[in-house]
Design an enzyme around this catalytic site. Structure first.
Site, PDB file in Angstrom:
ATOM      1  N   SER A  51      21.223  51.978  77.944  1.00  0.00           N
ATOM      2  CA  SER A  51      22.237  52.664  76.986  1.00  0.00           C
ATOM      3  C   SER A  51      23.157  53.073  77.923  1.00  0.00           C
ATOM      4  CB  SER A  51      21.088  53.654  76.063  1.00  0.00           C
ATOM      5  OG  SER A  51      20.214  54.598  76.390  1.00  0.00           O
ATOM      6  N   CYS A  81      16.813  48.372  70.825  1.00  0.00           N
ATOM      7  CA  CYS A  81      16.439  49.362  71.417  1.00  0.00           C
ATOM      8  C   CYS A  81      17.963  50.066  72.317  1.00  0.00           C
ATOM      9  CB  CYS A  81      15.554  48.482  72.964  1.00  0.00           C
ATOM     10  SG  CYS A  81      15.269  49.407  74.185  1.00  0.00           S
ATOM     11  N   ILE A 139      10.007  47.056  74.934  1.00  0.00           N
ATOM     12  CA  ILE A 139      10.497  46.981  76.265  1.00  0.00           C
ATOM     13  C   ILE A 139      11.194  48.926  76.814  1.00  0.00           C
ATOM     14  CG2 ILE A 139      11.579  46.406  78.738  1.00  0.00           C
ATOM     15  CD1 ILE A 139      11.329  43.404  76.779  1.00  0.00           C
ATOM     16  N   ARG A 140      10.006  49.495  77.701  1.00  0.00           N
ATOM     17  CA  ARG A 140      10.919  50.642  78.062  1.00  0.00           C
ATOM     18  C   ARG A 140      11.761  51.473  76.748  1.00  0.00           C
ATOM     19  NH1 ARG A 140      11.657  53.036  82.592  1.00  0.00           N
ATOM     20  NH2 ARG A 140      13.460  53.541  82.339  1.00  0.00           N
ATOM     21  N   HIS A 175      12.619  44.306  70.370  1.00  0.00           N
ATOM     22  CA  HIS A 175      12.766  43.347  70.275  1.00  0.00           C
ATOM     23  C   HIS A 175      13.006  42.010  69.530  1.00  0.00           C
ATOM     24  CE1 HIS A 175      14.941  44.863  74.249  1.00  0.00           C
ATOM     25  NE2 HIS A 175      14.235  45.562  74.540  1.00  0.00           N
ATOM     26  N   GLU A 177      14.745  40.146  68.660  1.00  0.00           N
ATOM     27  CA  GLU A 177      15.339  39.052  69.305  1.00  0.00           C
ATOM     28  C   GLU A 177      14.987  38.250  70.790  1.00  0.00           C
ATOM     29  OE1 GLU A 177      16.110  42.042  69.646  1.00  0.00           O
ATOM     30  OE2 GLU A 177      17.031  42.317  72.169  1.00  0.00           O
TER      31      GLU A 177
HETATM   32  N1  GLN Z   1      15.158  52.689  78.446  1.00  0.00           N
HETATM   33  C1  GLN Z   1      16.448  51.927  78.279  1.00  0.00           C
HETATM   34  C2  GLN Z   1      17.351  52.532  77.251  1.00  0.00           C
HETATM   35  O1  GLN Z   1      17.392  53.997  77.441  1.00  0.00           O
HETATM   36  C3  GLN Z   1      16.823  50.568  76.762  1.00  0.00           C
HETATM   37  C4  GLN Z   1      15.450  49.662  76.761  1.00  0.00           C
HETATM   38  C5  GLN Z   1      15.922  48.544  76.098  1.00  0.00           C
HETATM   39  O2  GLN Z   1      16.616  47.883  75.476  1.00  0.00           O
HETATM   40  N2  GLN Z   1      14.437  47.664  76.677  1.00  0.00           N
HETATM   41  O3  GLN Z   1      18.215  52.849  76.933  1.00  0.00           O
END
Ligand code: GLN
Length: 197
Positions: A51, A81, A139-140, A175, A177
């Protein structure tokens, strides 16, 4: 059924996977990198990625204000995300100069699930998505720290909202997708179709 034109913000992140999912649900997918391209779409997906990078590039490409304007004017948008973070009115722990498009009255916490759990999958019941749980790939991922009165929580994990809808805006921490299950994209394409009349 009408074929909506749905843009995918193509500055950084998993753009191609959203293209495939949108095509699978009968939408015409288009890459959006410039304000002129944004003007031509009926709805927009903001992909997963980073982001802070998406924010920086949106500013550099002169897209941040046009994005805010279209969202304010009622364009449907879906963020997964990092895209969820971009649609949040507020980030709890922003990096310096990190901006969001905003639109959903919620506060998000980036990388919320912690280091040992940075990536995982979980089956989630998502309100508005029929046919059994959705496999959520995290994912994170961010979670939603709090929501305002107009934001509707569609799914939670471990007590934290991970899917939220406010009017024409939809956001997921996970996600869809990446899984080949296109029901969340179908929900979004339906939201775009209702605006086309
Ligand atoms: N940790 C990411 C962020 O802060 C987001 C991770 C993702 O989109 N898979 O943007």
């Amino acid at each position: 059924m009408s074929t909506p034109t749905v843009g995918v913000l193509a500055l950084q992140g998993d753009v191609r996977e959203h293209f495939a999912a949108l095509s699978a649900v009968g939408a015409q997918a288009r890459a959006v990198r410039r304000p002129e391209e944004l003007a031509e779409v009926d709805g927009l997906v903001i992909p997963g990625g980073e982001s802070t990078t998406i924010s920086k590039l949106a500013i550099a490409f002169g897209l941040l204000e046009p994005l805010r304007e279209r969202v304010r004017a009622g364009m449907p948008a879906y963020g997964s995300c990092a895209g969820m973070i971009m649609l949040a009115d507020k980030i709890l722990d922003p990096r310096s100069e990190q901006e969001t498009v905003g639109g959903i009255d919620m506060i998000v916490r980036r990388n919320a699930f912690g280091r040992q759990n940075e990536s995982f999958e979980a089956a989630l019941e998502v309100a508005g998505v029929d046919g059994g749980p959705v496999e959520g790939v995290f994912i994170r991922a961010p979670w939603v720290e709090s929501t305002g009165a107009r934001a509707q929580v569609l799914a939670t994990y471990d007590g934290h909202p991970v899917a939220v809808r406010q009017d024409r805006l939809l956001a997921t921490s996970f996600h869809p997708e990446l899984t080949g299950d296109h029901r969340v994209h179908a929900l979004f394409a339906g939201m775009v179709r209702t605006t086309l009349g």
